[in-house]
Enzyme design. Structure first.
Site, PDB file in Angstrom:
ATOM      1  N   LEU A 194       0.845  -1.193   0.000  1.00  0.00           N
ATOM      2  CA  LEU A 194       0.000   0.000   0.000  1.00  0.00           C
ATOM      3  C   LEU A 194       0.881   1.243   0.000  1.00  0.00           C
ATOM      4  O   LEU A 194       1.664   1.469   0.918  1.00  0.00           O
ATOM      5  CB  LEU A 194      -0.905   0.009   1.228  1.00  0.00           C
ATOM      6  CG  LEU A 194      -1.776  -1.240   1.410  1.00  0.00           C
ATOM      7  CD1 LEU A 194      -2.784  -1.008   2.520  1.00  0.00           C
ATOM      8  CD2 LEU A 194      -2.478  -1.617   0.115  1.00  0.00           C
ATOM      9  N   ALA A 195       0.737   2.023  -1.066  1.00  0.00           N
ATOM     10  CA  ALA A 195       1.641   3.162  -1.220  1.00  0.00           C
ATOM     11  C   ALA A 195       0.922   4.371  -1.809  1.00  0.00           C
ATOM     12  O   ALA A 195       1.525   5.200  -2.473  1.00  0.00           O
ATOM     13  CB  ALA A 195       2.810   2.765  -2.119  1.00  0.00           C
ATOM     14  N   ARG A 241       1.384  14.767   6.356  1.00  0.00           N
ATOM     15  CA  ARG A 241       2.197  15.172   7.497  1.00  0.00           C
ATOM     16  C   ARG A 241       3.677  15.354   7.158  1.00  0.00           C
ATOM     17  O   ARG A 241       4.440  15.898   7.935  1.00  0.00           O
ATOM     18  CB  ARG A 241       2.039  14.149   8.636  1.00  0.00           C
ATOM     19  CG  ARG A 241       0.707  14.249   9.349  1.00  0.00           C
ATOM     20  CD  ARG A 241       0.447  13.061  10.248  1.00  0.00           C
ATOM     21  NE  ARG A 241       0.012  11.883   9.492  1.00  0.00           N
ATOM     22  CZ  ARG A 241      -0.233  10.687  10.051  1.00  0.00           C
ATOM     23  NH1 ARG A 241      -0.071  10.505  11.343  1.00  0.00           N
ATOM     24  NH2 ARG A 241      -0.629   9.671   9.295  1.00  0.00           N
ATOM     25  N   LYS A 246       5.091  10.577  -0.151  1.00  0.00           N
ATOM     26  CA  LYS A 246       5.668   9.989   1.057  1.00  0.00           C
ATOM     27  C   LYS A 246       6.530   8.767   0.773  1.00  0.00           C
ATOM     28  O   LYS A 246       7.647   8.653   1.293  1.00  0.00           O
ATOM     29  CB  LYS A 246       4.560   9.617   2.052  1.00  0.00           C
ATOM     30  CG  LYS A 246       5.079   8.799   3.219  1.00  0.00           C
ATOM     31  CD  LYS A 246       4.244   8.907   4.450  1.00  0.00           C
ATOM     32  CE  LYS A 246       3.128   7.906   4.451  1.00  0.00           C
ATOM     33  NZ  LYS A 246       2.460   7.883   5.775  1.00  0.00           N
ATOM     34  N   GLN A 286      -5.101   3.840  -7.004  1.00  0.00           N
ATOM     35  CA  GLN A 286      -6.207   4.159  -6.102  1.00  0.00           C
ATOM     36  C   GLN A 286      -6.354   5.676  -6.217  1.00  0.00           C
ATOM     37  O   GLN A 286      -5.594   6.423  -5.613  1.00  0.00           O
ATOM     38  CB  GLN A 286      -5.853   3.757  -4.657  1.00  0.00           C
ATOM     39  CG  GLN A 286      -6.994   4.005  -3.689  1.00  0.00           C
ATOM     40  CD  GLN A 286      -6.536   3.982  -2.236  1.00  0.00           C
ATOM     41  OE1 GLN A 286      -5.357   4.175  -1.926  1.00  0.00           O
ATOM     42  NE2 GLN A 286      -7.473   3.757  -1.339  1.00  0.00           N
ATOM     43  N   ASP A 303       5.024   2.680   3.855  1.00  0.00           N
ATOM     44  CA  ASP A 303       5.642   3.579   4.839  1.00  0.00           C
ATOM     45  C   ASP A 303       6.108   2.847   6.085  1.00  0.00           C
ATOM     46  O   ASP A 303       6.346   3.447   7.119  1.00  0.00           O
ATOM     47  CB  ASP A 303       4.700   4.737   5.192  1.00  0.00           C
ATOM     48  CG  ASP A 303       3.462   4.292   5.961  1.00  0.00           C
ATOM     49  OD1 ASP A 303       3.196   3.076   6.030  1.00  0.00           O
ATOM     50  OD2 ASP A 303       2.754   5.174   6.496  1.00  0.00           O
ATOM     51  N   TYR A 315      39.532  18.450 -23.058  1.00  0.00           N
ATOM     52  CA  TYR A 315      38.276  18.863 -23.679  1.00  0.00           C
ATOM     53  C   TYR A 315      38.533  20.060 -24.580  1.00  0.00           C
ATOM     54  O   TYR A 315      39.084  21.072 -24.144  1.00  0.00           O
ATOM     55  CB  TYR A 315      37.304  19.227 -22.551  1.00  0.00           C
ATOM     56  CG  TYR A 315      35.914  19.582 -22.987  1.00  0.00           C
ATOM     57  CD1 TYR A 315      35.173  18.728 -23.790  1.00  0.00           C
ATOM     58  CD2 TYR A 315      35.333  20.776 -22.571  1.00  0.00           C
ATOM     59  CE1 TYR A 315      33.875  19.052 -24.169  1.00  0.00           C
ATOM     60  CE2 TYR A 315      34.031  21.099 -22.930  1.00  0.00           C
ATOM     61  CZ  TYR A 315      33.310  20.237 -23.738  1.00  0.00           C
ATOM     62  OH  TYR A 315      32.030  20.563 -24.099  1.00  0.00           O
ATOM     63  N   ARG A 344      58.443  26.452 -22.645  1.00  0.00           N
ATOM     64  CA  ARG A 344      58.231  27.807 -22.146  1.00  0.00           C
ATOM     65  C   ARG A 344      59.211  28.770 -22.820  1.00  0.00           C
ATOM     66  O   ARG A 344      60.283  28.384 -23.284  1.00  0.00           O
ATOM     67  CB  ARG A 344      58.381  27.861 -20.633  1.00  0.00           C
ATOM     68  CG  ARG A 344      59.743  27.462 -20.149  1.00  0.00           C
ATOM     69  CD  ARG A 344      59.847  27.617 -18.646  1.00  0.00           C
ATOM     70  NE  ARG A 344      61.165  27.207 -18.241  1.00  0.00           N
ATOM     71  CZ  ARG A 344      61.446  26.068 -17.610  1.00  0.00           C
ATOM     72  NH1 ARG A 344      60.486  25.236 -17.282  1.00  0.00           N
ATOM     73  NH2 ARG A 344      62.691  25.769 -17.305  1.00  0.00           N
TER      74      ARG A 344
HETATM   75  C1  UD1 Z   1      -2.285   2.126   9.793  1.00  0.00           C
HETATM   76  C2  UD1 Z   1      -3.208   1.127  10.489  1.00  0.00           C
HETATM   77  C3  UD1 Z   1      -2.876   1.075  11.977  1.00  0.00           C
HETATM   78  C4  UD1 Z   1      -1.422   0.688  12.167  1.00  0.00           C
HETATM   79  C5  UD1 Z   1      -0.504   1.637  11.352  1.00  0.00           C
HETATM   80  C6  UD1 Z   1       0.899   1.087  11.359  1.00  0.00           C
HETATM   81  C7  UD1 Z   1      -5.368   1.097   9.327  1.00  0.00           C
HETATM   82  C8  UD1 Z   1      -6.766   1.587   9.329  1.00  0.00           C
HETATM   83  N1  UD1 Z   1      -4.590   1.528  10.317  1.00  0.00           N
HETATM   84  O1  UD1 Z   1      -2.562   3.411  10.331  1.00  0.00           O
HETATM   85  O2  UD1 Z   1      -3.690   0.116  12.632  1.00  0.00           O
HETATM   86  O3  UD1 Z   1      -1.079   0.721  13.527  1.00  0.00           O
HETATM   87  O4  UD1 Z   1      -0.932   1.722   9.992  1.00  0.00           O
HETATM   88  O5  UD1 Z   1       1.796   1.943  10.701  1.00  0.00           O
HETATM   89  O6  UD1 Z   1      -5.000   0.338   8.471  1.00  0.00           O
HETATM   90  N2  UD1 Z   1      -2.693   3.938   2.132  1.00  0.00           N
HETATM   91  C9  UD1 Z   1      -3.158   3.792   0.862  1.00  0.00           C
HETATM   92  N3  UD1 Z   1      -4.408   4.232   0.555  1.00  0.00           N
HETATM   93  C10 UD1 Z   1      -5.230   4.806   1.463  1.00  0.00           C
HETATM   94  C11 UD1 Z   1      -4.742   4.966   2.779  1.00  0.00           C
HETATM   95  C12 UD1 Z   1      -3.470   4.506   3.086  1.00  0.00           C
HETATM   96  O7  UD1 Z   1      -2.457   3.278  -0.016  1.00  0.00           O
HETATM   97  O8  UD1 Z   1      -6.346   5.178   1.097  1.00  0.00           O
HETATM   98  C13 UD1 Z   1      -1.341   3.454   2.447  1.00  0.00           C
HETATM   99  C14 UD1 Z   1      -0.389   4.581   2.854  1.00  0.00           C
HETATM  100  O9  UD1 Z   1       0.342   5.040   1.739  1.00  0.00           O
HETATM  101  C15 UD1 Z   1       0.521   3.880   3.851  1.00  0.00           C
HETATM  102  C16 UD1 Z   1      -0.352   2.787   4.455  1.00  0.00           C
HETATM  103  O10 UD1 Z   1      -1.415   2.598   3.562  1.00  0.00           O
HETATM  104  O11 UD1 Z   1       1.625   3.268   3.199  1.00  0.00           O
HETATM  105  C17 UD1 Z   1      -0.860   3.148   5.844  1.00  0.00           C
HETATM  106  O12 UD1 Z   1      -1.678   4.297   5.769  1.00  0.00           O
HETATM  107  P1  UD1 Z   1      -1.687   5.400   6.903  1.00  0.00           P
HETATM  108  O13 UD1 Z   1      -2.703   6.411   6.530  1.00  0.00           O
HETATM  109  O14 UD1 Z   1      -0.310   5.864   7.174  1.00  0.00           O
HETATM  110  O15 UD1 Z   1      -2.261   4.548   8.136  1.00  0.00           O
HETATM  111  P2  UD1 Z   1      -2.008   4.784   9.669  1.00  0.00           P
HETATM  112  O16 UD1 Z   1      -2.913   5.866  10.146  1.00  0.00           O
HETATM  113  O17 UD1 Z   1      -0.574   4.920   9.932  1.00  0.00           O
HETATM  114 CA    CA Z   2       1.270   5.167   8.653  1.00  0.00          CA
END
Ligand code: UD1
Ligand code: CA
Length: 459
Positions: A8-9, A15, A22, A77, A106, A389, A442
């Site tokens: 998931l990225a 932030r 990120k 997404q 992340d 050069y 020279r």
């Molecule tokens: C998430 C978890 C939390 C966990 C934490 C660990 C959920 C609801 N919460 O929270 O339980 O303790 O990670 O680090 O899963 N992302 C997407 N699409 C989206 C949202 C997020 O690709 O729509 C990806 C982000 O890029 C990231 C990851 O998912 O790589 C986590 O998303 P983030 O919003 O950072 O979740 P946290 O609030 O940290």
């Molecule tokens: Ca996170």
């Protein structure tokens, strides 16, 4: 069962307060996402899918540059509605009869060893989540287990009451399930929660509802599961990683003047009895032989340094091969394509680029050597420049064994200096300098007696 990996990225990373997405933020000079991809590739996953969103094209090109050979499947997404929604975008790409491991772009330092253990501990037909106990669990989803230890629920900080917030075991985000279960369950996730997001963590409850147990595997080292959401966490993780990498060098037998003042952005291999002084940065892949001494404040990139060589303070090496018992610096800059044989000396304020220098040759001060082939036991005087050069093309300078180039010479390439030739100081050489002969270009020194210097005209 074969493995699919979904990373998931897509998150925007608000932030971070940065224009750079990120997952491209650098940790040890490598994008966060690239760390996770390297680990996924080590797992021999049958298919690796990255869910991207924010900064999509930039993420794809940058990652392709790091993994030119890896087949990565990209799914977009377009709206970031939560981790559950993100996984949903990948469901169609999952292969039948596989398990799917979900990683976070992340959470960069999860190790191959931990993931392999996780894949072994969770059986096909079960669901798994990697957890960690944190002294300060603020911000993370909390793991709610029943009396038998089965994970019943994950509650996000924002949805948690006082009691649940006290739980120190948290969700790392890393989950494992049969692909077919994900395909059925993820679309049923709802967004009725404090953030109005589709939480992947709801999968735990859904799995329990289907009487599929959820195994929580705890990792010990928090470095592996530390998530990066802002620059403070990024800086903290960078220090944790550097400490870990410095420690690896110490275990390999290197002496570090201060393990907290070295930065390794890539791999360093050391022989026996190497010493590395403070503030040296290693980037890319570097290999040091035995008893290599590196002075303070050096930048060393993709280089090989032979045994018993000394690299003195403030030296920069970039794609360089240094032989054995060489003496380099202080303040030397060796640029790509520099190949030094054994016992070569390169002194202060010497710049080299695309040269070969054979055994025992020296350029001790203030020199530029580019596109040159230099023989054995050559002495290059201070201030000598290869004029490689012509404004359009580069040309080669060839210097034979035992040649002696006096101070402040210009060698206008293409040009040959014969073996054993002597070039007088201050010469501009644009034609072959004959071997074993003295060449001086020279102007002859003249004396004008009673010379009066110009005087300032009155205003
Ligand atoms: C998430 C978890 C939390 C966990 C934490 C660990 C959920 C609801 N919460 O929270 O339980 O303790 O990670 O680090 O899963 N992302 C997407 N699409 C989206 C949202 C997020 O690709 O729509 C990806 C982000 O890029 C990231 C990851 O998912 O790589 C986590 O998303 P983030 O919003 O950072 O979740 P946290 O609030 O940290
Ligand atoms: Ca996170």
């Amino acid at each position: 069962m074969d493995l699919n990996v979904v990373i998931l990225a897509a998150g925007k990373g608000t932030r971070m307060k940065s224009r750079l997405p990120k997952v491209l933020q650098p940790l040890a000079k490598k994008p966060l996402l690239a760390h996770v991809l390297s680990t996924s590739i080590q797992l021999n996953a049958h298919k690796v899918i990255v869910v991207y969103g924010h900064g999509g094209d930039r993420v794809k090109t940058e990652i392709a540059r790091h993994f030119p050979a890896a087949p990565i499947h990209w799914v977009e997404q377009s709206e970031q509605l939560g981790t559950g929604h993100a996984v949903q975008q990948a469901l169609d790409l999952l292969e039948t009869n596989t398990r799917t491991l979900i990683l976070y772009g992340d959470v960069p330092l999860i190790s191959e060893a931990t993931l392999s253990r996780f894949l072994n501990e969770v059986q096909p037909g079960e669901c798994g989540v990697i957890t960690v106990k944190m002294d300060d669990p603020t911000g993370y989803g909390r793991i709610v287990r029943d009396h038998s230890g089965v994970v019943r629920e994950i509650v996000e900080e924002k949805d948690a009451g006082k009691e649940i917030r006290k739980i120190e075991e948290v969700n790392t985000g890393i989950m494992l399930a049969d692909s077919i279960d994900l395909q059925q369950w993820v679309p049923t996730i709802e967004n009725k929660n404090a953030q109005g997001e589709y939480y992947l963590t709801d999968l735990v409850r859904i799995s329990n509802d289907h009487e599929v147990p959820v195994i929580g595997c705890r990792v010990k080292d928090p470095i592996e599961v530390e998530g990066v959401n802002d620059k403070r966490q990024l800086a903290k993780l960078e220090r944790m990683l550097q400490k870990h990498l410095a420690d690896r060098l110490l275990v390999a037998g290197a002496t570090l003047a201060d393990p907290e003042r070295i930065d390794i952005r890539g791999d360093v291999e050391v022989g026996q009895d190497c010493f590395i002084d403070v503030n040296t940065i290693f980037e890319g892949t570097n290999r040091l032989g035995d008893n290599v001494q590196i002075g303070p404040n050096c930048l060393i990139q993709n280089s090989v340094i032979g045994s018993n060589s000394v690299i003195k303070a403030n030296t920069v090496l970039e794609n360089v091969v240094v032989g054995e018992a060489c003496d380099i610096g202080p303040y030397a800059r060796l640029r790509p394509g520099t190949q030094l044989a054994d016992q070569v000396k390169i002194g202060n304020f010497v710049e080299t680029k695309n040269i070969r220098m054979d055994e025992g040759s020296k350029a001790n001060h203030l020199t530029y050597l580019g596109d040159s082939v230099i023989g054995k036991a050559v002495n290059i005087g201070a201030g000598t420049i290869t004029c490689n050069y012509d404004g359009a093309n580069k040309h080669q300078t060839v210097i034979g064994d035992q040649a002696f180039i006096g101070s402040n010479c210009s060698l206008v390439a293409p040009v040959n200096i014969g073996a054993g030739a002597t070039v007088g100081a201050g010469s501009t050489i644009s034609k072959e300098a004959k071997e074993h002969a003295l060449t001086v270009t020279r102007a002859k020194q003249i004396t004008v007696d009673n010379w009066t210097r110009p005087i300032k005209e009155p205003k």
